[in-house]
Design an enzyme around this catalytic site. Structure first.
Site, PDB file in Angstrom:
ATOM      1  N   ARG A  38       8.213 -57.288  50.046  1.00 25.27           N
ATOM      2  CA  ARG A  38       6.726 -56.454  50.244  1.00 25.27           C
ATOM      3  C   ARG A  38       5.046 -56.988  49.508  1.00 25.27           C
ATOM      4  O   ARG A  38       4.042 -56.984  50.062  1.00 25.27           O
ATOM      5  CB  ARG A  38       7.061 -55.466  49.591  1.00 25.27           C
ATOM      6  CG  ARG A  38       7.964 -54.709  50.368  1.00 25.27           C
ATOM      7  CD  ARG A  38       7.880 -53.248  50.451  1.00 25.27           C
ATOM      8  NE  ARG A  38       8.961 -52.170  51.824  1.00 25.27           N
ATOM      9  CZ  ARG A  38       9.252 -51.470  51.573  1.00 25.27           C
ATOM     10  NH1 ARG A  38      10.212 -50.871  49.843  1.00 25.27           N
ATOM     11  NH2 ARG A  38      10.118 -50.834  52.291  1.00 25.27           N
ATOM     12  N   LYS A 210      25.314 -44.556  61.281  1.00 22.78           N
ATOM     13  CA  LYS A 210      25.376 -43.124  61.898  1.00 22.78           C
ATOM     14  C   LYS A 210      24.496 -42.623  62.677  1.00 22.78           C
ATOM     15  O   LYS A 210      23.626 -43.177  63.151  1.00 22.78           O
ATOM     16  CB  LYS A 210      25.256 -42.421  61.287  1.00 22.78           C
ATOM     17  CG  LYS A 210      26.706 -42.037  59.448  1.00 22.78           C
ATOM     18  CD  LYS A 210      25.979 -40.519  58.604  1.00 22.78           C
ATOM     19  CE  LYS A 210      24.531 -41.511  58.324  1.00 22.78           C
ATOM     20  NZ  LYS A 210      24.628 -40.305  56.879  1.00 22.78           N
ATOM     21  N   GLY A 368      14.542 -53.251  56.276  1.00 21.46           N
ATOM     22  CA  GLY A 368      16.075 -52.154  55.899  1.00 21.46           C
ATOM     23  C   GLY A 368      17.035 -53.204  56.342  1.00 21.46           C
ATOM     24  O   GLY A 368      16.390 -54.526  55.895  1.00 21.46           O
ATOM     25  N   GLY A 391      12.275 -46.704  57.420  1.00 20.28           N
ATOM     26  CA  GLY A 391      12.197 -45.673  57.369  1.00 20.28           C
ATOM     27  C   GLY A 391      11.100 -45.248  58.762  1.00 20.28           C
ATOM     28  O   GLY A 391      11.317 -45.129  59.453  1.00 20.28           O
TER      29      GLY A 391
HETATM   30  C1  3PG Z   1      10.514 -47.713  52.071  1.00 25.74           C
HETATM   31  O1  3PG Z   1      11.284 -48.482  50.865  1.00 25.74           O
HETATM   32  O2  3PG Z   1      10.687 -46.682  52.244  1.00 25.74           O
HETATM   33  C2  3PG Z   1       9.298 -46.823  51.616  1.00 25.74           C
HETATM   34  O3  3PG Z   1       8.620 -47.689  50.215  1.00 25.74           O
HETATM   35  C3  3PG Z   1       8.301 -45.529  51.450  1.00 25.74           C
HETATM   36  O4  3PG Z   1       9.531 -44.804  50.389  1.00 25.74           O
HETATM   37  P1  3PG Z   1      10.518 -43.967  50.113  1.00 25.74           P
HETATM   38  O5  3PG Z   1      11.013 -44.281  51.243  1.00 25.74           O
HETATM   39  O6  3PG Z   1      10.796 -44.193  49.319  1.00 25.74           O
HETATM   40  O7  3PG Z   1       8.942 -42.800  50.661  1.00 25.74           O
END
Ligand code: 3PG
Ligand code: MG
Length: 411
Positions: A38, A210, A368, A391
């Site tokens: 990042r 899930k 992710g 997310g």
């Molecule tokens: C993440 O890694 O999911 C993002 O940086 C957002 O973080 P958060 O899910 O804690 O809001």
């Protein structure tokens, strides 16, 4: 979607104070950054603003900050790494209040091309609250430090937080610009526009544990794609919905009807919905998760024994999925095909990554776990785009309006 947001290429920041929201939420172990993806992804925008003579004020959150400000979630390690990457000083404002006298003084002392990094924005609990509540006060304090605002924090774009979206209102009030950075632009181009207007055939691959986590994305992608491929733990609820016995495999009991509905939807709209035709079974979930001595058997998807659980897609399924990828022009992938943390159960995920690496199609990897898998397996440079959002990339694929994206000015 037709997103046409102003970017850093549309503004002239020479001599101006620019607040840049990045997603520097990097994993730390004993104070050391274990994955700098990042940070590296944020460099093009930062370098551009430095090169143009802007005064670059960076901000980000790190971690969840559940128990208030603490050194373990300070952005100090990021300032250090960033400074190494840029080859110039990044002045870190360690004040837990984020804004305030220290930040103001540091910004006042800035010359063109200087870089300042503020402390973790979540150290101000107000970051988390709704903009109309106290979050507005913090957003205004951030805006007071700057003339213009750049959002390059795609990973946080699904959060309607003060530093992600709230701040734009106050920048607009004083006549400044709110624009997206290069990383944000790239994410919008690939995840947004490519999915809205894909070169066909468009194949979407979804995995992960899930069904419940992917309800909207399954539904949305089924409408957009030509072929939807399902793998990972959630495939077993689909198999159950088909009337198969799935033994001890992961089951989302409350989502069986939903899976039936999705299968009917695919059938009616002439879309292909591919499910595993064979599966790698284990007796019990590995403990530890990466136990390399775990024993496996491969069975057809409709013959999972009552005392076993599926933990990866089998070889026939791998061939079926790889074949679908081969004829695709656009592929979006989110979620592993099995328990990829275990070397014995990572084959399905690995083979799907390999198939994607070999196709000439545009390949887009949701953030992710799937991004981690692709990186870990060494295929990262073979993909068209790997999202920096977890997310956020999922919500974007669902077609949701992400606050951090929508807050930027339109062209
Ligand atoms: C993440 O890694 O999911 C993002 O940086 C957002 O973080 P958060 O899910 O804690 O809001
Ligand atoms: Mg998250």
């Amino acid at each position: 979607m037709g997103l046409n947001k102003k970017s850093v290429d549309d503004i002239n920041v020479k001599g101006r104070r620019v607040l840049v929201r990045c997603d520097f939420n990097v994993p730390l172990k004993n104070g050391e950054i274990t994955d700098e993806t990042r940070i590296v992804a944020a460099l093009p925008t930062i370098k551009k603003l430095i090169g143009d003579g802007g005064k670059v004020i960076l901000c980000s959150h790190l971690g969840k900050v559940k128990n208030g400000p603490n050194e373990g979630e300070s952005l100090a390690p990021v300032a250090k790494r960033l400074s190494e990457k840029l080859g110039k000083e990044v002045k870190f404002i360690s004040d837990y209040n984020v804004t305030g006298a220290d930040a103001t003084a540091a910004v006042e002392a800035m010359n063109e091309g200087d870089v300042v990094l503020l402390q973790n924005t979540r150290f101000r609990g107000k970051e988390e609250t709704k903009p109309e509540e106290a979050g507005d006060a913090f957003a205004k304090e951030l805006a007071d430090l700057a003339d213009d605002y750049v959002c390059d924090a795609f990973g946080s774009a699904h959060r309607a937080h003060a530093s992600v979206a709230g701040v734009t209102k106050f920048i607009t009030e004083k006549g400044g610009s709110n624009v997206v950075g290069y990383l944000m632009q790239k994410e919008i181009d690939f995840l947004g526009n490519a999915v809205e207007n894909p070169v066909r055939p468009f194949v979407a691959i979804l995995g992960g544990a899930k069904v419940a986590d992917k309800l909207n994305v399954i539904n949305t992608l089924l409408e957009k794609c030509d072929t939807l491929i399902i793998g990972g733990g959630m495939a077993y609820t689909f198999l159950k919905a088909k009337g198969y016995e799935i033994g001890k495999s992961l089951l989302d009991e409350t989502k069986i009807d939903y899976c039936k509905e999705m299968m009917e939807k695919a059938e009616k709209s002439g879309k292909k919905l591919l499910l595993p035709i064979d599966t790698v079974c284990i007796d019990d979930f590995p403990n530890p998760i990466d136990d390399p001595s775990i024993a496996t058997t491969i069975v057809d998807a409709d013959k999972i024994p009552a005392d076993k659980e599926g933990a990866d897609i089998g070889p026939k399924t791998i061939a079926l999925y790889a074949d679908a990828v081969k004829s695709a022009k656009t592929v979006v992938w989110n979620g592993p095909m099995g328990v990829f943390e275990n070397p014995v159960l990572a084959t399905g995920t690995k083979e799907v990554a390999k198939a994607l690496s070999e196709t000439s199609a545009t390949t887009i990897i949701g953030g992710g776990d799937s991004a981690a898998a692709v990186n870990q397996l060494g295929y990262a440079d073979k993909m068209s785009h790997i999202s920096t959002g977890g997310g956020a990339s999922l919500e974007f694929l669902e077609g949701k309006k992400l606050p951090g994206v929508y807050a930027a000015d339109n062209r």
